[in-house]
Design an enzyme around this catalytic site. Structure first.
Site, PDB file in Angstrom:
ATOM      1  N   ALA A   1      28.336   8.049  17.388  1.00 18.61           N
ATOM      2  CA  ALA A   1      27.942   6.702  18.114  1.00 18.61           C
ATOM      3  C   ALA A   1      28.962   5.662  18.067  1.00 18.61           C
ATOM      4  O   ALA A   1      28.757   4.579  17.796  1.00 18.61           O
ATOM      5  CB  ALA A   1      26.640   6.154  16.913  1.00 18.61           C
TER       6      ALA A   1
ATOM      7  N   ARG B   1      28.840   0.678  31.137  1.00 19.87           N
ATOM      8  CA  ARG B   1      27.870   0.407  32.183  1.00 19.87           C
ATOM      9  C   ARG B   1      26.368  -0.122  31.782  1.00 19.87           C
ATOM     10  O   ARG B   1      25.738  -0.552  32.629  1.00 19.87           O
ATOM     11  CB  ARG B   1      27.904   1.928  32.848  1.00 19.87           C
ATOM     12  CG  ARG B   1      28.804   2.169  33.842  1.00 19.87           C
ATOM     13  CD  ARG B   1      28.855   3.764  34.530  1.00 19.87           C
ATOM     14  NE  ARG B   1      29.106   4.761  33.441  1.00 19.87           N
ATOM     15  CZ  ARG B   1      28.836   5.752  33.645  1.00 19.87           C
ATOM     16  NH1 ARG B   1      28.269   6.364  34.919  1.00 19.87           N
ATOM     17  NH2 ARG B   1      29.115   6.813  32.760  1.00 19.87           N
TER      18      ARG B   1
ATOM     19  N   TYR C   1      -7.954 -23.026  15.036  1.00 21.55           N
ATOM     20  CA  TYR C   1      -6.699 -22.495  14.389  1.00 21.55           C
ATOM     21  C   TYR C   1      -7.131 -22.574  12.913  1.00 21.55           C
ATOM     22  O   TYR C   1      -7.335 -23.326  12.119  1.00 21.55           O
ATOM     23  CB  TYR C   1      -5.446 -23.706  14.630  1.00 21.55           C
ATOM     24  CG  TYR C   1      -4.360 -23.308  13.534  1.00 21.55           C
ATOM     25  CD1 TYR C   1      -3.786 -22.002  13.743  1.00 21.55           C
ATOM     26  CD2 TYR C   1      -4.017 -24.291  12.584  1.00 21.55           C
ATOM     27  CE1 TYR C   1      -2.947 -21.647  12.802  1.00 21.55           C
ATOM     28  CE2 TYR C   1      -2.876 -23.798  11.773  1.00 21.55           C
ATOM     29  CZ  TYR C   1      -2.375 -22.369  11.794  1.00 21.55           C
ATOM     30  OH  TYR C   1      -1.421 -22.080  11.058  1.00 21.55           O
TER      31      TYR C   1
HETATM   32  C1  UD1 Z   1      30.241  14.681  26.142  1.00 25.31           C
HETATM   33  C2  UD1 Z   1      30.817  16.275  26.566  1.00 25.31           C
HETATM   34  C3  UD1 Z   1      30.101  16.829  27.667  1.00 25.31           C
HETATM   35  C4  UD1 Z   1      28.657  16.909  27.629  1.00 25.31           C
HETATM   36  C5  UD1 Z   1      28.132  15.363  27.265  1.00 25.31           C
HETATM   37  C6  UD1 Z   1      26.756  15.482  27.123  1.00 25.31           C
HETATM   38  C7  UD1 Z   1      32.946  16.080  25.585  1.00 25.31           C
HETATM   39  C8  UD1 Z   1      34.533  16.050  25.830  1.00 25.31           C
HETATM   40  N1  UD1 Z   1      32.084  16.092  26.508  1.00 25.31           N
HETATM   41  O1  UD1 Z   1      30.653  14.134  27.485  1.00 25.31           O
HETATM   42  O2  UD1 Z   1      30.584  18.336  27.971  1.00 25.31           O
HETATM   43  O3  UD1 Z   1      27.901  17.470  28.767  1.00 25.31           O
HETATM   44  O4  UD1 Z   1      28.852  14.938  26.275  1.00 25.31           O
HETATM   45  O5  UD1 Z   1      26.153  13.994  27.002  1.00 25.31           O
HETATM   46  O6  UD1 Z   1      32.731  16.132  24.515  1.00 25.31           O
HETATM   47  N2  UD1 Z   1      31.726   9.100  21.362  1.00 25.31           N
HETATM   48  C9  UD1 Z   1      32.381   8.600  20.131  1.00 25.31           C
HETATM   49  N3  UD1 Z   1      33.914   8.441  20.298  1.00 25.31           N
HETATM   50  C10 UD1 Z   1      34.792   8.561  21.343  1.00 25.31           C
HETATM   51  C11 UD1 Z   1      33.967   9.254  22.528  1.00 25.31           C
HETATM   52  C12 UD1 Z   1      32.555   9.316  22.513  1.00 25.31           C
HETATM   53  O7  UD1 Z   1      31.981   8.242  19.245  1.00 25.31           O
HETATM   54  O8  UD1 Z   1      35.881   8.539  21.363  1.00 25.31           O
HETATM   55  C13 UD1 Z   1      30.417   9.264  21.189  1.00 25.31           C
HETATM   56  C14 UD1 Z   1      29.769   8.438  22.358  1.00 25.31           C
HETATM   57  O9  UD1 Z   1      29.251   7.101  21.528  1.00 25.31           O
HETATM   58  C15 UD1 Z   1      28.390   9.396  22.731  1.00 25.31           C
HETATM   59  C16 UD1 Z   1      29.032  10.736  22.523  1.00 25.31           C
HETATM   60  O10 UD1 Z   1      30.099  10.724  21.722  1.00 25.31           O
HETATM   61  O11 UD1 Z   1      27.335   9.186  21.594  1.00 25.31           O
HETATM   62  C17 UD1 Z   1      29.313  11.228  23.810  1.00 25.31           C
HETATM   63  O12 UD1 Z   1      30.323  10.657  24.236  1.00 25.31           O
HETATM   64  P1  UD1 Z   1      30.436  10.459  25.960  1.00 25.31           P
HETATM   65  O13 UD1 Z   1      31.670   9.640  26.046  1.00 25.31           O
HETATM   66  O14 UD1 Z   1      29.223   9.921  26.389  1.00 25.31           O
HETATM   67  O15 UD1 Z   1      30.737  11.921  26.356  1.00 25.31           O
HETATM   68  P2  UD1 Z   1      30.760  12.530  27.770  1.00 25.31           P
HETATM   69  O16 UD1 Z   1      31.822  12.236  28.492  1.00 25.31           O
HETATM   70  O17 UD1 Z   1      29.217  12.103  28.361  1.00 25.31           O
END
Ligand code: UD1
Ligand code: CA
Length: 455
Positions: free
Chosen positions: A8, A14, A364
């Site tokens: 998280a 976005r 009231y």
């Molecule tokens: C990630 C997966 C992807 C998968 C997708 C599913 C990786 C490299 N890719 O991509 O294969 O299909 O999730 O939704 O794992 N987060 C952190 N710290 C960070 C980066 C992310 O806590 O440094 C958390 C984000 O808050 C989120 C989750 O990890 O809850 C996923 O991160 P996000 O950046 O959305 O990953 P995706 O690029 O969507």
């Protein structure tokens, strides 16, 4: 013991808001809470939440319920999990579930079934996957005839890989001891210069360990929200799923427009929910009620055969056979007892209304205890606040409160007291008495005619 790590740390740029994305709400609950409840339902309650962007807001929300680890910089999903290594080392004898805090529809069934496969196949890591018609944005699952061989991110994928429809949900089971080892081997050698958790699969296989995939038949479990439009879509999916559950339980809907019922709400058989009804926060409704149109109940307990029309109620109890509305506002800590009738433009706050009492219009009632079979006339006001402190009014059974009575609190009326219309009650009234407070009415005959003649 099995553990869970929930990612998280991300911001969700976005969304265009200054809060961690997992705190955005779907059907009244933060996405993070949906993910936590899926873990809990699957029997995994040793949970560590990885916080990063505005981590203090995650702390504030969790309020000490779960462990957290801070990811000071966002260097990828693998890097996020690395922050939980001390948590993993507390007990590395079993398995660890990793989930994304922004994919709220993961459920206990999927988590449990994936664990069965994970154990059967003796995997170091088992990724939960699903097939999507539009796989855009998700990591693609690469398979050979020997099984899964790795995950390629959208940004790193070639044309052929982009055609693959089986995608990574972002949820995995790891053998805890293997996860600790695999994290140490991640590099950020990719297009995004991030430490990808997904690389653990190919690394495990290269080391001769087993890696597998559990494909969910329900593609909704992987849906996440990257922007507000996605969030709206998640809300719509959740909203209809909750309505479907109530339909199956025998609740009647004639039209679901504007109906928003949170997951925590319970509704009895045969109750009819009309358009634009919003039910929140563990509200419980009995059977045979008619709720709506345009009704809102938040944290309320409502009995059987209640009519609740175009009104709002918060943190209150409404017993069976009550009719409310239209245009009634029931504020917290009120108890409306059975058979009460409350009509239009009535506000009630922190009050008890006894059985079969009627408050038909424009009143009231605040900080008051009203007995049974009382009639509260139109325009009655309990004057509960003197600008400094609030005081209570007590009205005994069978009282008749005349129209436009002001009751200056603290004041107590006994049993079967009458107040004359327009009376301001400033001291206690004993049982069976009439309180009347009026100037002498004068009649000035011919007044209008004299006035007109002067013009
Ligand atoms: C990630 C997966 C992807 C998968 C997708 C599913 C990786 C490299 N890719 O991509 O294969 O299909 O999730 O939704 O794992 N987060 C952190 N710290 C960070 C980066 C992310 O806590 O440094 C958390 C984000 O808050 C989120 C989750 O990890 O809850 C996923 O991160 P996000 O950046 O959305 O990953 P995706 O690029 O969507
Ligand atoms: Ca994502």
């Amino acid at each position: 013991m099995n553990k869970a790590i929930i990612l998280a740390g991300g911001q969700g740029k976005r969304m265009k808001a200054d809060i961690p994305k997992p705190l955005f709400k779907v059907l009244g609950e933060p996405m993070l809470e949906w993910v936590i409840s899926a873990c809990e339902d699957a029997g995994v309650s040793d949970i560590c939440v990885i916080k990063g962007f505005k981590g203090e807001m995650i702390d504030e929300y969790l309020n000490g319920r779960y462990k957290t680890a801070l990811q000071a910089e966002r260097l990828g999903t693998g890097h996020a999990v690395m922050q939980a290594v001390p948590f993993l080392k507390e007990d590395d004898s079993d398995n660890t579930l990793v989930l994304c805090g922004d994919a709220p529809f993961i459920d206990a069934k999927t988590i449990e079934e994936a664990l069965v496969i994970h154990k059967q196949q003796k995997n170091a890591v088992t990724v939960i996957t699903a097939e999507l018609d539009e796989p855009k944005g998700y990591g693609r699952i690469i398979r050979t005839d020997k099984g899964i061989s790795g995950i390629v991110e959208q940004k790193d994928a070639n044309e052929e890989q982009l055609q693959i429809k089986e995608v990574n949900s972002g949820a995995y089971w790891f053998r805890t001891a293997d996860l600790i080892g695999l994290l140490g081997k991640l590099t950020n050698n990719n297009v995004q210069n991030e430490y990808y958790l997904t690389d653990t699969i190919s690394i495990a296989l290269a080391e001769g360990k087993n890696a597998g995939a559990y494909k969910s038949e329900n593609p909704e479990i992987i849906l996440g929200a990257n922007d507000r439009k996605d969030l709206l879509e998640l809300n719509n999916i959740a909203r209809m799923a909750v309505i479907d559950k109530h339909l199956a339980n025998g609740v009647e809907f004639i039209c679901t427009d504007g109906v928003i019922i949170e997951r925590s709400v319970e509704i009895g058989v045969g109750t009819q929910i009309q358009p634009s009804t919003i039910l929140r926060n563990g509200t419980k409704i009995g059977s045979g009620c008619i709720i709506g149109p345009n009704a809102l109940a938040d944290d309320c307990t409502i009995g059987d055969n209640v009519v609740f029309n175009a009104s709002q109620a918060y943190s209150s109890t409404i017993d069976s056979g009550v009719t409310v509305g239209p245009y009634v506002h029931i504020r917290p800590d009120s108890h409306i007892k059975s058979g009460v009738h409350i009509g239009d433009f009535v506000e009630i706050k922190n009050s008890t209304i006894g059985e079969k009492t009627a408050i038909a219009h424009l009143a009231y009632i605040g900080d008051s205890d009203i007995g049974k079979k009382v009639n509260i006339g139109c325009g009655t006001v309990t004057v509960n606040y003197d600008g400094i402190s609030k005081s209570r009014c007590v009205i005994g059974d069978n009282c008749f409160i005349g129209c436009n009575t002001n009751l200056i609190a603290p004041v107590k009326l006994g049993k079967a007291v009458y107040t004359a219309a327009g009376t301001t009650v400033t001291r206690d009234v004993p049982d069976y008495a009439l309180a009347i407070d009026r100037g002498v009415m004068k009649v000035n005959e011919g007044y209008t005619l004299r006035k007109l003649k002067k013009q």
